[in-house]
Design a protein around this motif. Structure first.
Motif, PDB file in Angstrom:
ATOM      1  N   UNK A  79      47.033  40.880  44.779  1.00  0.00           N
ATOM      2  CA  UNK A  79      46.096  39.992  45.460  1.00  0.00           C
ATOM      3  C   UNK A  79      44.856  39.914  44.280  1.00  0.00           C
ATOM      4  N   UNK A  80      44.066  38.746  44.130  1.00  0.00           N
ATOM      5  CA  UNK A  80      42.770  38.708  43.531  1.00  0.00           C
ATOM      6  C   UNK A  80      41.729  39.454  44.079  1.00  0.00           C
ATOM      7  N   UNK A  81      40.786  39.962  43.473  1.00  0.00           N
ATOM      8  CA  UNK A  81      39.536  40.796  44.295  1.00  0.00           C
ATOM      9  C   UNK A  81      38.523  40.733  43.175  1.00  0.00           C
ATOM     10  N   UNK A  82      37.299  40.662  43.872  1.00  0.00           N
ATOM     11  CA  UNK A  82      36.079  40.661  42.924  1.00  0.00           C
ATOM     12  C   UNK A  82      36.276  42.176  42.301  1.00  0.00           C
ATOM     13  N   UNK A  83      35.868  42.129  41.111  1.00  0.00           N
ATOM     14  CA  UNK A  83      35.986  43.383  40.267  1.00  0.00           C
ATOM     15  C   UNK A  83      35.379  44.937  40.800  1.00  0.00           C
ATOM     16  N   UNK A  84      34.194  44.736  41.197  1.00  0.00           N
ATOM     17  CA  UNK A  84      33.682  45.902  41.784  1.00  0.00           C
ATOM     18  C   UNK A  84      34.279  46.283  43.141  1.00  0.00           C
ATOM     19  N   UNK A  85      34.756  45.499  43.851  1.00  0.00           N
ATOM     20  CA  UNK A  85      35.513  45.735  45.118  1.00  0.00           C
ATOM     21  C   UNK A  85      36.915  46.083  44.925  1.00  0.00           C
ATOM     22  N   UNK A  86      37.345  45.661  43.907  1.00  0.00           N
ATOM     23  CA  UNK A  86      38.725  46.057  43.409  1.00  0.00           C
ATOM     24  C   UNK A  86      38.796  47.817  43.211  1.00  0.00           C
ATOM     25  N   UNK A  87      37.875  47.952  42.361  1.00  0.00           N
ATOM     26  CA  UNK A  87      37.619  49.521  42.036  1.00  0.00           C
ATOM     27  C   UNK A  87      37.239  50.426  43.175  1.00  0.00           C
ATOM     28  N   UNK A  88      36.505  49.927  44.140  1.00  0.00           N
ATOM     29  CA  UNK A  88      36.226  50.677  45.337  1.00  0.00           C
ATOM     30  C   UNK A  88      37.254  50.516  46.364  1.00  0.00           C
ATOM     31  N   UNK A  89      38.282  49.751  46.561  1.00  0.00           N
ATOM     32  CA  UNK A  89      39.440  49.674  47.309  1.00  0.00           C
ATOM     33  C   UNK A  89      40.451  50.749  46.921  1.00  0.00           C
ATOM     34  N   UNK A 124      49.599  44.893  39.118  1.00  0.00           N
ATOM     35  CA  UNK A 124      51.045  45.393  38.191  1.00  0.00           C
ATOM     36  C   UNK A 124      51.052  43.914  37.263  1.00  0.00           C
ATOM     37  N   UNK A 125      51.210  44.321  36.056  1.00  0.00           N
ATOM     38  CA  UNK A 125      51.547  43.330  34.948  1.00  0.00           C
ATOM     39  C   UNK A 125      50.347  42.228  35.189  1.00  0.00           C
ATOM     40  N   UNK A 126      49.242  42.519  35.731  1.00  0.00           N
ATOM     41  CA  UNK A 126      48.233  41.425  35.835  1.00  0.00           C
ATOM     42  C   UNK A 126      47.011  41.669  35.109  1.00  0.00           C
ATOM     43  N   UNK A 127      45.885  41.124  35.237  1.00  0.00           N
ATOM     44  CA  UNK A 127      44.507  41.503  34.768  1.00  0.00           C
ATOM     45  C   UNK A 127      44.165  42.436  35.707  1.00  0.00           C
ATOM     46  N   UNK A 128      43.902  43.773  35.463  1.00  0.00           N
ATOM     47  CA  UNK A 128      43.439  44.845  36.324  1.00  0.00           C
ATOM     48  C   UNK A 128      42.178  44.763  36.778  1.00  0.00           C
ATOM     49  N   UNK A 129      41.145  44.205  36.208  1.00  0.00           N
ATOM     50  CA  UNK A 129      39.806  44.101  36.613  1.00  0.00           C
ATOM     51  C   UNK A 129      39.891  43.067  37.763  1.00  0.00           C
ATOM     52  N   UNK A 130      40.540  42.064  37.744  1.00  0.00           N
ATOM     53  CA  UNK A 130      40.713  41.106  38.920  1.00  0.00           C
ATOM     54  C   UNK A 130      41.772  41.153  39.986  1.00  0.00           C
ATOM     55  N   UNK A 131      42.828  41.991  39.535  1.00  0.00           N
ATOM     56  CA  UNK A 131      43.712  41.979  40.628  1.00  0.00           C
ATOM     57  C   UNK A 131      44.226  43.420  40.940  1.00  0.00           C
TER      58      UNK A 131
END
Length: 121
Positions: free
Chosen positions: A51-61, A72-79
């Motif tokens: 799933x897409x995610x805001x970068x700061x929230x992605x790290x938090x989650x 996985x196989x995606x832009x790790x900053x946004x997914x």
């Protein structure tokens, strides 16, 4: 949450559709021609969904939940890739699906957003 429930949550969103461009094992959910979720929903359990995610929230989650990893196989900053192993509540997974959808829809032209009857924030 089962694979069928994940699929139903994705397809319940206005204008959402499902395709299989990577083969039958990987469902791709789109709105306005853009991907908001990619899921391995059949086959060996547990299911997973990216799933897409805001970068700061992605790290938090990722820091808070072992079941949430960089995409996985995606832009790790946004997914994020979420393993649906029962450690996250169905509400949390649905919220993440809706957030991903909203990120995609807000990038669509106004005409498409209006057609979807999408309300910002």
């Amino acid at each position: 949450m089962t694979a069928a429930e994940i699929e139903a949550a994705c397809l319940a969103l206005p204008g959402a559709g499902k395709e299989f461009p990577f083969g039958e094992g990987t469902a791709v959910f789109k709105v306005g021609g853009k991907i908001f979720a990619i899921g391995r929903l059949d086959g060996e359990p547990p299911p997973s969904i990216s799933l897409r995610c805001e970068p700061d929230l992605a790290v938090q989650l990722r820091a808070q939940h072992a079941a949430i990893k960089p995409g996985w196989h995606l832009n790790k900053r946004h997914w994020n890739t979420v393993t649906v192993d029962g450690s996250l509540s169905p509400r949390t997974i649905r919220d993440m699906i809706e957030d991903s959808y909203d990120l995609v829809v807000e990038s669509l032209p106004r005409r498409q957003r209006t057609a979807l009857r999408w309300l910002e924030g």
